[in-house]
Design a protein around this motif. Structure first.
Motif, PDB file in Angstrom:
ATOM      1  N   MET A  63      38.383  73.749  -5.795  1.00  0.00           N
ATOM      2  CA  MET A  63      38.427  72.092  -5.735  1.00  0.00           C
ATOM      3  C   MET A  63      39.101  71.366  -6.897  1.00  0.00           C
ATOM      4  O   MET A  63      39.541  70.110  -6.378  1.00  0.00           O
ATOM      5  N   LEU A  64      39.317  71.360  -7.485  1.00  0.00           N
ATOM      6  CA  LEU A  64      40.224  70.821  -8.368  1.00  0.00           C
ATOM      7  C   LEU A  64      40.847  70.528  -8.241  1.00  0.00           C
ATOM      8  O   LEU A  64      42.044  69.564  -7.846  1.00  0.00           O
ATOM      9  N   LEU A  65      41.631  71.626  -7.832  1.00  0.00           N
ATOM     10  CA  LEU A  65      43.181  72.139  -7.291  1.00  0.00           C
ATOM     11  C   LEU A  65      43.691  71.325  -5.910  1.00  0.00           C
ATOM     12  O   LEU A  65      45.105  70.495  -5.981  1.00  0.00           O
ATOM     13  N   VAL A 218      36.411  61.639 -17.536  1.00  0.00           N
ATOM     14  CA  VAL A 218      36.324  62.995 -17.369  1.00  0.00           C
ATOM     15  C   VAL A 218      35.211  63.422 -16.487  1.00  0.00           C
ATOM     16  O   VAL A 218      35.225  63.897 -15.623  1.00  0.00           O
ATOM     17  N   PHE A 219      34.252  62.900 -17.109  1.00  0.00           N
ATOM     18  CA  PHE A 219      32.848  63.074 -16.105  1.00  0.00           C
ATOM     19  C   PHE A 219      32.676  61.913 -15.326  1.00  0.00           C
ATOM     20  O   PHE A 219      32.056  62.972 -14.203  1.00  0.00           O
ATOM     21  N   SER A 220      32.982  61.018 -15.451  1.00  0.00           N
ATOM     22  CA  SER A 220      33.631  60.483 -13.272  1.00  0.00           C
ATOM     23  C   SER A 220      34.363  61.104 -12.960  1.00  0.00           C
ATOM     24  O   SER A 220      33.871  61.471 -11.603  1.00  0.00           O
ATOM     25  N   HIS A 257      44.501  55.930 -12.183  1.00  0.00           N
ATOM     26  CA  HIS A 257      45.664  56.973 -13.233  1.00  0.00           C
ATOM     27  C   HIS A 257      45.633  57.806 -14.309  1.00  0.00           C
ATOM     28  O   HIS A 257      46.453  58.653 -14.517  1.00  0.00           O
ATOM     29  N   TRP A 258      44.311  57.428 -14.596  1.00  0.00           N
ATOM     30  CA  TRP A 258      44.043  58.553 -16.073  1.00  0.00           C
ATOM     31  C   TRP A 258      43.777  59.329 -15.171  1.00  0.00           C
ATOM     32  O   TRP A 258      43.427  60.854 -16.505  1.00  0.00           O
ATOM     33  N   LEU A 263      41.713  65.798 -16.200  1.00  0.00           N
ATOM     34  CA  LEU A 263      41.323  66.761 -15.727  1.00  0.00           C
ATOM     35  C   LEU A 263      42.111  68.156 -15.666  1.00  0.00           C
ATOM     36  O   LEU A 263      41.232  69.178 -14.606  1.00  0.00           O
ATOM     37  N   ILE A 264      43.044  67.987 -15.832  1.00  0.00           N
ATOM     38  CA  ILE A 264      44.391  68.956 -15.936  1.00  0.00           C
ATOM     39  C   ILE A 264      43.282  70.474 -16.110  1.00  0.00           C
ATOM     40  O   ILE A 264      43.572  71.934 -15.655  1.00  0.00           O
ATOM     41  N   PRO A 265      43.270  70.221 -17.652  1.00  0.00           N
ATOM     42  CA  PRO A 265      42.966  71.758 -17.873  1.00  0.00           C
ATOM     43  C   PRO A 265      41.833  72.151 -17.672  1.00  0.00           C
ATOM     44  O   PRO A 265      41.670  73.099 -17.279  1.00  0.00           O
TER      45      PRO A 265
END
Length: 388
Positions: A63-65, A218-220, A257-258, A263-265
Motif C-alpha cells: 500500500m505504501l509503495l 507521520v500519522f497524517s 511535500h514532506w 513515510l519512506i522508512p
C-alpha cells in the motif's frame, strides 16, 4: 520477547548478508527479501512459521509503495496514454486466455485450473515493475507511463476477478455487492480524468500547521494512505489501488511535500516483510521433487508473457526494441496472482498440488525476472535478433 527479538535480528542479519551479495552482482534487493524468507521459513530453518500473519503486515508495504508511486507519477494529459493501455491490456487478456486454454488442453487440466492459469498470466507485479522503472529512471518517460497505466488497469480488474471466485464458490452475493466494485472503478476513472489537468489542489490553511510538526506528519500520512486503502477494500477493490489513488491526489497538494521523507522508512520495512512472506510460503522439499516441472513452468511464463506483450506493443506501433523491452518488463506473474491462488485453494476451486505449483512458478518468475530482462537486453542489442 527474547524469541521475537531473535527472529527480527536474524531477519535483519540474513537480509543484509544477501543484500550485500546481490549488490556486488548488481541485482535488485527484491530477490534478497524472497531468499531471506526461504531461509528463515518453516521449510528450512523454521525461524518464522506463520507466513499468513507476516503477509498481512507486509501488505501495508505494498500500500505504501503504491502510495509513493501515485505521488510521483503524472496523470497524462495525452488521451492516447489513457486509451492505449486499456487496448493493450484487453488484448493481453484475450491472448492469456487463448494461451491458458492451449496449455490446459495439452496437459489435460480442468476448466477451473485453466481459468486460474489465465489469471496468473494477466496479473503482473505492479510493485516490482514500478520499482524497476524508477530505479532505471524510465518511470516518467512516455513508454514508462504507458506500462504503468497498463498495470493500473490490470489492478482495477482484480475486483471482478475476486468477485468471480466468490460467485464460483457459491458464496452469498447480492447484486449491490457485485455492482459496487464496478461503480467505484468508473468513479476512479473520472477522478483521474478530472485531475489530469489540475496543476495543484489547494487545502484550507489549517493543514499548513502540519508542515513543521514531524509527529503530525507521520500519522497524517499513514491515515491518508491506509484510509484510502480501507475505503477501496470495503468497496471490493484492492487496498493497494486505493493507496495509489490517494498518492495521485496528494501528489497534487504542495502542502504535503514532506510526506515522502516522513513515510519512506515505513515503506522499505513493510515492503520487505511482504516479499519475505512470499519466500516463507515456498516449500523447498516440494520444489526439489518437482523442480523440473516448476522451472519449466516459470520459463514458460516468462517466455510466453514476453512474446504476448511484445506482440501487443508492436501492434501499437512501437519499434521492436521497445516492444521486446516492454515484453520483458511484463513477463513475470505478481502478488495479485498469489492472492488469486490462495483464494482459489481456500475455497476449494483448485487442489493443493496446483496451488503449490502455481506458488512455486510465481515466486521463481519473480526471482528470475531481472535476469530475464538482462538476457533479453543482450539479445536486443544484437541486430540479427531484431527484425527490420
Amino acid at each position: 520477547m527474547n524469541g521475537l527479538l531473535w527472529s527480527i535480528c536474524l531477519l535483519c542479519l540474513t537480509t543484509l548478508g544477501i543484500m550485500f551479495l546481490l549488490k556486488k552482482l548488481k541485482q535488485p534487493y527484491l530477490i534478497a527479501y524472497i531468499m531471506a524468507g526461504i531461509v528463515l521459513g518453516p521449510h528450512v530453518s523454521g525461524v518464522f512459521t506463520e507466513p499468513d500473519e507476516i503477509e498481512l503486515v507486509g501488505e501495508i508495504g505494498i500500500m505504501l509503495l503504491m502510495f509513493f508511486l501515485g505521488m510521483e507519477i503524472d496523470v497524462p494529459d495525452n488521451r492516447s496514454l489513457l486509451v492505449k493501455p486499456v487496448i493493450a491490456q484487453s488484448i493481453k487478456i484475450l491472448l492469456s486466455i487463448i494461451c491458458a486454454f492451449s496449455v490446459g488442453y495439452i496437459i489435460g487440466l480442468s476448466l477451473n485450473s485453466i481459468i486460474l492459469i489465465a489469471v496468473l498470466f494477466v496479473f503482473n507485479s505492479t510493485a516490482v515493475v514500478s520499482e524497476f522503472l524508477k530505479k532505471h529512471h524510465t518511470l516518467k518517460t512516455t513508454f514508462g507511463i504507458m506500462i504503468l497505466n497498463m498495470l493500473i488497469f490490470q489492478d482495477l480488474l482484480l475486483a471482478p476477478v475476486l468477485m468471480m471466485l466468490k460467485v464460483w464458490n457459491k458464496d452469498d452475493s447480492s447484486f449491490v455487492n457485485s455492482m459496487l466494485p464496478i461503480l467505484v472503478c468508473i468513479a476512479i476513472f473520472f477522478v483521474l480524468k478530472k485531475i489530469r489537468t489540475a496543476q495543484e489542489i489547494k487545502l484550507p490553511e489549517f493543514f499548513k500547521t502540519i508542515e513543521n510538526d514531524h509527529d503530525l506528519q507521520v500519522f497524517s500520512g499513514l491515515l491518508i494512505c491506509l484510509g484510502f486503502g480501507l475505503l477501496a477494500e470495503t468497496a471490493g477493490l484492492s487496498s493497494a489501488l486505493g493507496s495509489f489513488i490517494a498518492g495521485v491526489l496528494v501528489g497534487r497538494i504542495k502542502t504535503f511535500h514532506w510526506l515522502e521523507h516522513s513515510l519512506i522508512p515505513f515503506k522499505i520495512f513493510f515492503v520487505t516483510l511482504f516479499f519475505v512472506s512470499i519466500g516463507l510460503r515456498i516449500d523447498i522439499s516440494y520444489l526439489y521433487f518437482n523442480f523440473r516441472f516448476i522451472l519449466l513452468g516459470a520459463f514458460f511464463v516468462l517466455i510466453s508473457n514476453s512474446i504476448m506483450s511484445a506482440i501487443i506493443f508492436r501492434l501499437l506501433r512501437y519499434n521492436w526494441k521497445d516492444s521486446w523491452y516492454g515484453g520483458a518488463l511484463l513477463s513475470q506473474t505478481g502478488e495479485f496472482g498469489i492472492l488469486a491462488l490462495s483464494i482459489a485453494y481456500k475455497t476449494g476451486i483448485i487442489e493443493y498440488s496446483l496451488y503449490k505449483d502455481g506458488l512455486g512458478i510465481t515466486c521463481l518468475s519473480l526471482l528470475l525476472f531481472t535476469i530475464w530482462i538482462s538476457v533479453l537486453k543482450k539479445l536486443i542489442e544484437r541486430k540479427s535478433v531484431i527484425p527490420h
